[in-house]
Design a protein around this motif. Structure first.
Motif, short mmCIF file in Angstrom:
data_model
loop_
_atom_site.label_atom_id
_atom_site.label_comp_id
_atom_site.label_asym_id
_atom_site.label_seq_id
_atom_site.Cartn_x
_atom_site.Cartn_y
_atom_site.Cartn_z
N VAL A 43 0.63 -6.81 8.21
CA VAL A 43 0.10 -5.05 9.05
C VAL A 43 1.82 -4.95 9.19
CG1 VAL A 43 -0.73 -4.18 10.09
CG2 VAL A 43 -2.26 -6.12 9.20
N ALA A 44 1.62 -3.37 8.70
CA ALA A 44 3.09 -2.75 9.69
C ALA A 44 2.08 -2.23 10.64
CB ALA A 44 4.12 -2.20 8.83
N ILE A 45 2.57 -2.20 11.95
CA ILE A 45 2.23 -1.15 13.11
C ILE A 45 3.37 0.06 13.86
CG2 ILE A 45 1.00 -0.50 15.04
CD1 ILE A 45 -0.03 -4.05 14.45
N ALA A 46 3.26 1.13 13.63
CA ALA A 46 4.11 2.21 13.84
C ALA A 46 4.03 2.56 15.32
CB ALA A 46 4.62 2.81 12.55
N GLU A 47 2.79 2.70 15.57
CA GLU A 47 1.80 3.59 16.58
C GLU A 47 1.95 2.29 17.48
OE1 GLU A 47 1.92 4.66 19.29
OE2 GLU A 47 1.47 6.61 18.62
N ALA A 62 1.14 -1.47 0.12
CA ALA A 62 0.01 0.26 -0.33
C ALA A 62 1.00 1.36 -0.27
CB ALA A 62 -0.89 0.58 1.05
N ARG A 63 0.35 2.41 -0.67
CA ARG A 63 1.56 3.72 -1.10
C ARG A 63 1.30 4.28 0.02
NH1 ARG A 63 -0.42 5.96 -5.79
NH2 ARG A 63 0.29 4.04 -6.88
N SER A 64 0.05 3.81 1.24
CA SER A 64 -0.39 4.67 2.10
C SER A 64 0.68 3.55 3.41
CB SER A 64 -1.45 4.72 2.77
OG SER A 64 -1.66 3.36 2.89
N VAL A 65 1.80 2.90 2.91
CA VAL A 65 2.61 2.68 4.37
C VAL A 65 3.60 3.52 4.30
CG1 VAL A 65 4.33 0.89 4.43
CG2 VAL A 65 1.91 -0.15 3.41
N HIS A 66 4.35 3.74 5.37
CA HIS A 66 5.07 4.95 5.48
C HIS A 66 6.04 4.75 4.29
CE1 HIS A 66 8.12 7.10 7.32
NE2 HIS A 66 8.55 7.85 9.55
N PRO A 67 6.39 5.52 3.68
CA PRO A 67 7.49 5.96 2.79
C PRO A 67 9.05 6.01 3.39
CG PRO A 67 6.38 8.22 2.67
CD PRO A 67 5.85 7.78 4.51
N ASN A 82 -1.98 4.25 9.32
CA ASN A 82 -1.00 4.22 8.13
C ASN A 82 -0.54 5.44 8.02
OD1 ASN A 82 -2.61 5.89 7.08
ND2 ASN A 82 -4.07 4.52 5.71
N PHE A 83 0.03 5.72 7.24
CA PHE A 83 1.25 6.74 7.63
C PHE A 83 0.22 8.62 7.51
CE2 PHE A 83 4.18 9.97 5.23
CZ PHE A 83 5.02 9.61 6.32
N PHE A 84 -0.65 8.39 7.35
CA PHE A 84 -2.13 9.33 7.47
C PHE A 84 -2.93 8.86 8.64
CE2 PHE A 84 -2.02 8.05 2.54
CZ PHE A 84 -1.06 9.47 2.45
N GLY A 85 -2.06 8.15 9.80
CA GLY A 85 -3.23 8.07 11.00
C GLY A 85 -4.05 7.04 10.32
#
Lengths: 435, 501
Positions: free
Chosen positions: A223-227, A144-149, A199-202
């Motif tokens: 699924v990546a989770i940064a938060e 997904a392009r919404s994954v952190h750049p 996602n990167f956009f929250g």
């Protein structure tokens, strides 16, 4: 000691280095500095940074409350100055703490098992993709392009040389992955679908539907989770096959980008393809419960070129910080923290949306971060905000050329209401000045 | 025999279950300030599909319970702070406490890598100064501080080599790895897209240069060499090795894991090394923390600089900035630029020594040779070449008494020491790899030597005592086979574990 060795001088101990390769003069290094001078030097550096500023930056690094208890534990020399717990009998403290970390992460993510840590969220995500490639023996991935750049950039660096093809899937006006495009792109040569949530956009991604589409082509869902704090209130990605989590939000300081701890969680049946160390429960000859590193035949020190990963040193002490922090917060504390983040984000959104020409860009559900579109360049606004000692929203144009005039705003439980009101006031004043 | 154990005595340690077993509903160890914005209903805010119920099995404990829990666990660990930790190749030296204080300073620990670079000059100055110091210590031309650990440094280095060779027209196929190398070397080469060819060491424990001459051809991208090798022996023909590689267009990679033998004494940049990494958690004293974090900066010669990972730290008119785009870069290897907190500690270590870092190297080599001299004749020394910062013995003699390297290592625990590295490097059967580092006093070294001699005696007179060691720990040797056969990798709440079968 030289006499005992039978050497005449210390130089004799270095005689095996050919003369021509030995240094003839002292190194040109600053120092030596005493303890007081060292502290002074670094305090001066600290003053050259952002002391006194209020920040609305998140984007993969979050400023959350941290208890002094966590640091008190980390500074115990028995944890701080011990090595990887290969010698289990005198490493039971570290090993049991890792076992507890693995349990906490499995519970949080809704997965069966978790490893002892990876370097960070970005490398954990990349390793999750490589793991999916081994499990499916397919060499194509949809991301997904919404994954952190930066997560995507790290993945690209690794993928480039091992014949792994990555195709990106865009996002819709909800800020979520374009499910139609995903459905149209998936087929039986795709090994995995990677999304990030939030996602990167929250924005939270519809993980169950994504997993359903992936499963249709027998592809795995990552699924990546940064938060991580989101997991206190947001449905865990139980439908995912692999979860790559950044644990920085759990008691670990931002520290200009690291050290943090990533971690991979997955289903029990996939554990033998999981990278990284694992602590397991076992018994000694007398039947006493103990813990040891296990399934080491996956790892580089045993399997060498056939290992699941080259990772050796991980982020154990950061994982311990996360463990202590999560135990302190507990079931209720984590939930309360997550709820406060949601409440602050809703409040900040409402305050900013009151401003003329300012609007929320994506309608999808958000946790503590959201994208706002301004009537003019975010960089111009931010330059003005700095005068009020505010570090404003992260401009998105560089990574998403279509999202010019868009900024990513992050608030957490540490962001006070007055900070948010000051941000709104400052943005209002900035916008009132004609360009 | 007990009177021979001088360093350790038995003491009572507290029993402690898993944190989950202490949990009781309603307890917590941390209070948040009350919210200063209106509360929201999670279901209403996120939608019911996204809202989560309680986390099953998540602990509920009080602050004192958390403190006691982890303090009790900590007392079950050995640590550098308790005594010599002679793990060969791991460089377990003292971790200065002032560095911990510094890394936690407000204004450093609080900073975000996306804040305006004008408001991050202090952080960037730290990185820039560290780079300059590491370049001086290694004699290389350019650096990246991004890699998170040694293994990622290796990967970065090989990707740099690959990108460079590609720019020359052919990335090539193979990476040569000596049989004495760390496991990360071959594992990394595969991730960089290369085949691995293992090469043998000669009778002195060094690279077989004649064999190398035959092997290196147009398919070879690089040789990964650890220098000093994992035997603690300096590769004396390193310059020749470099020439052989370069003559055929291949590159020399140096694993700097053993830089503790060289800092201030010799610069790899002068050995013909093209690219190398350092393990800051070894040579530069950042704490191992039970397995990490580390940092694995990569240092290169000029011709590899255009390929360094982005962003690249540059200085212009007294201002530092991170350049995000470099056309030939291999890309990014980790988000957010690296383990900054580790890099801060490494700089503090370097500044504390200054040029005197040579003294640390000399003391480390002195200690290793002192131990070697005092244990030679007691344990078998498979390679007679001079030792640098570590010495590798084997269990050859003790094996005849039925006692192996692992048994001796476990018995060392009873004597109050952490074991040395066992069974590595792979080219020494029954290896006993000892690295004291510069941190140890003569007295501590003597205690260790006495312990090792005493264990050798026990191996001859009471082998069972050694074979069943340790005898002083909370748990005895653990059943690792059972742990791997039927892995239990997490605690489960009672009810669900029963229903799961």
């Amino acid at each position: 000691m030289l006499e005992a060795i039978g050497a005449r001088s210390i130089d004799e101990l270095f005689a095996s280095i050919p003369e021509a390769l030995r240094l003839k003069q002292p190194l040109d290094l600053p120092g030596p500095l005493s303890e007081a001078e060292l502290i002074q030097y670094f305090r001066e550096r600290a003053t050259e940074n952002s002391l006194g500023y209020t920040s609305f930056l998140g984007a993969g690094i979050y400023n959350h409350l941290r208890s002094v208890v966590t640091d008190t534990i980390l500074l115990r020399g028995e944890f701080l100055t011990s090595y990887t717990p290969y010698q289990a009998e005198i490493s039971q403290g570290t090993l049991q703490a890792i076992f507890e970390f693995q349990t906490l992460i499995a519970e949080l993510t809704g997965q069966d098992v978790a490893n002892a840590s990876m370097w960070d969220g970005s490398t954990a995500t990349t390793e999750a993709v490589l793991m999916a490639e081994r499990l499916t023996r397919r060499r194509r991935v949809l991301v997904a392009r919404s994954v952190h750049p930066e997560y995507r950039q790290v993945l690209a660096t690794y993928a480039r040389n091992i014949d792994l093809q990555i195709d990106e899937i865009g996002f819709t006006s909800s800020g979520q992955i374009d499910l139609e495009a995903l459905g149209a792109s998936i087929h039986n040569e795709i090994g995995a679908v990677l999304v990030q949530s939030p996602n990167f956009f929250g924005v939270l991604e519809p993980v169950p539907r994504i997993a359903q589409i992936a499963r249709g082509a027998e592809a795995l869902t990552i699924v990546a989770i940064a938060e991580g704090v989101s997991l206190g209130a947001v449905q865990p990605p139980a439908e995912a096959d692999i979860v790559a989590l950044e644990t920085q939000s759990f008691g670990i300081a931002p520290s200009f980008g690291g050290p943090y701890a990533g971690v991979i969680a997955t289903r029990e049946k996939y554990v033998r393809q999981m990278p990284g160390r694992l602590a397991g429960q076992t018994v000694d000859a007398q039947g006493r419960r103990g813990f040891c590193l296990t399934l080491a035949t996956r790892e580089q020190h045993i399997r060498r070129e056939r290992a699941t990963s080259n990772i050796c040193t991980n982020q154990a002490l950061c994982a311990l910080a996360a463990t202590v922090h999560l135990c302190l917060l507990g079931k209720q504390g984590l939930r309360e923290m997550a709820e406060q983040n949601i409440a602050k984000a809703q409040f900040a959104l409402a305050e900013l949306e009151k401003l003329p020409g300012v609007r929320r860009l994506f309608e999808g559900p958000v946790f503590n971060e959201f994208v706002v579109q301004f009537p003019r360049s975010v960089r111009m606004i931010n330059a003005q905000l700095l005068r009020d000692k505010i570090i404003g929203p992260l401009p998105l144009g560089a990574n998403y050329p279509k999202l010019t005039k868009c900024g990513l705003v992050c608030v957490t439980e540490t962001t006070r209401r007055e900070h948010i009101e000051r941000l709104a006031d400052a943005v209002r004043e900035t916008l009132a000045v004609p360009v | 025999m007990a009177d021979k154990i001088k360093k350790a005595a038995r003491h009572t340690s507290q029993n402690e279950g898993l944190i989950f077993e202490k949990s009781a509903p309603g307890k917590r160890g941390f209070e948040l300030p009350p919210a200063d914005v209106p509360a929201v209903d999670v279901r209403a805010a996120l939608g019911s599909d996204y809202a989560r119920a309680d986390i099953e099995g998540f602990p509920e404990v009080s602050e004192i319970e958390v403190i006691r829990h982890f303090t009790r666990l900590s007392t079950w660990n050995y640590a550098i702070d308790l005594g010599m930790y002679p793990l060969g190749s791991c460089t377990m030296k003292y971790n200065p406490r002032v560095n911990e204080h510094i890394a936690r300073l407000e204004g450093l620990a609080t900073e975000h890598p996306y804040q305006p670079q004008l408001l991050a000059q202090g952080c960037l100055k730290i990185l820039f100064t560290l780079q300059k110091c590491l370049l001086e210590i290694t004699g290389m031309d350019a650096a990246t501080l991004q890699p998170a650990a040694g293994a990622q440094g290796e990967l970065t280095g090989l990707l740099l080599i690959r990108a460079y060779l590609e720019s020359q027209g052919n990335p090539r196929k193979k990476v040569l790895v000596p049989d004495s190398a760390h496991g990360t070397n071959p594992a990394t080469a595969v991730i960089a897209g290369y085949e691995v060819e293992n090469i043998r060491s000669d009778a002195r424990g060094q690279i077989d240069v004649e064999q190398l001459r035959k092997i290196v051809n147009e398919d070879v991208a690089a040789l990964m060499v650890t220098n000093p090798s994992t035997l603690g022996i300096f590769e004396q023909r390193i310059a020749e090795v470099s020439e052989i590689l370069h003559a055929r267009g291949a590159q020399l990679y140096m694993d700097g894991a053993n830089m503790n033998a060289l800092a201030g004494v010799a610069q790899p940049g002068r050995f013909g090394v093209d690219v190398m990494h350092l393990n800051l958690h070894k040579t530069f004293s950042t704490p191992h923390g039970g397995g990490g974090p580390g940092a694995g900066p990569v240092l290169v010669k000029k011709h590899l600089e255009p390929f360094l990972p982005v962003p690249v730290l540059v200085e212009k008119n007294g201002q530092l900035s991170l350049e995000p785009v470099r056309p030939q870069s291999i890309g990014r290897v980790r988000a957010f630029g690296g383990n900054f907190g580790v890099l801060v500690r490494a700089l503090a270590y370097t500044l504390a020594y200054g040029p005197g870092i040579r003294q640390a190297t000399e003391d480390a080599v002195l200690n290793a040779n002192y131990i070697r001299k005092n244990l030679e004749g007691v344990f078998d020394l498979p390679y007679a070449s001079p030792s640098m910062h570590e010495v590798v013995f084997s269990d050859n003699r003790q094996k005849k008494q039925g006692v192996n390297t692992m048994d001796i290592a476990k018995r060392l625990i009873d004597y109050g020491f952490h074991p040395y590295t066992t069974a590595f490097p792979l080219i020494v059967p029954g290896a006993m790899m000892i690295e004291p580092t510069e941190s140890e006093s003569k007295e501590e070294c003597n205690l260790f030597i006495d312990a090792m001699r005493s264990i050798a005696e026990e191996a001859a007179t009471q082998p069972d005592l050694v074979k069943t060691a340790p005898h002083s720990t909370r748990v005895g040797r653990l059943d690792e086979v059972a742990a791997a056969r039927k892995p239990v990798l997490r605690w489960k709440p009672k009810a669900s574990s029963e229903s799961a079968g």
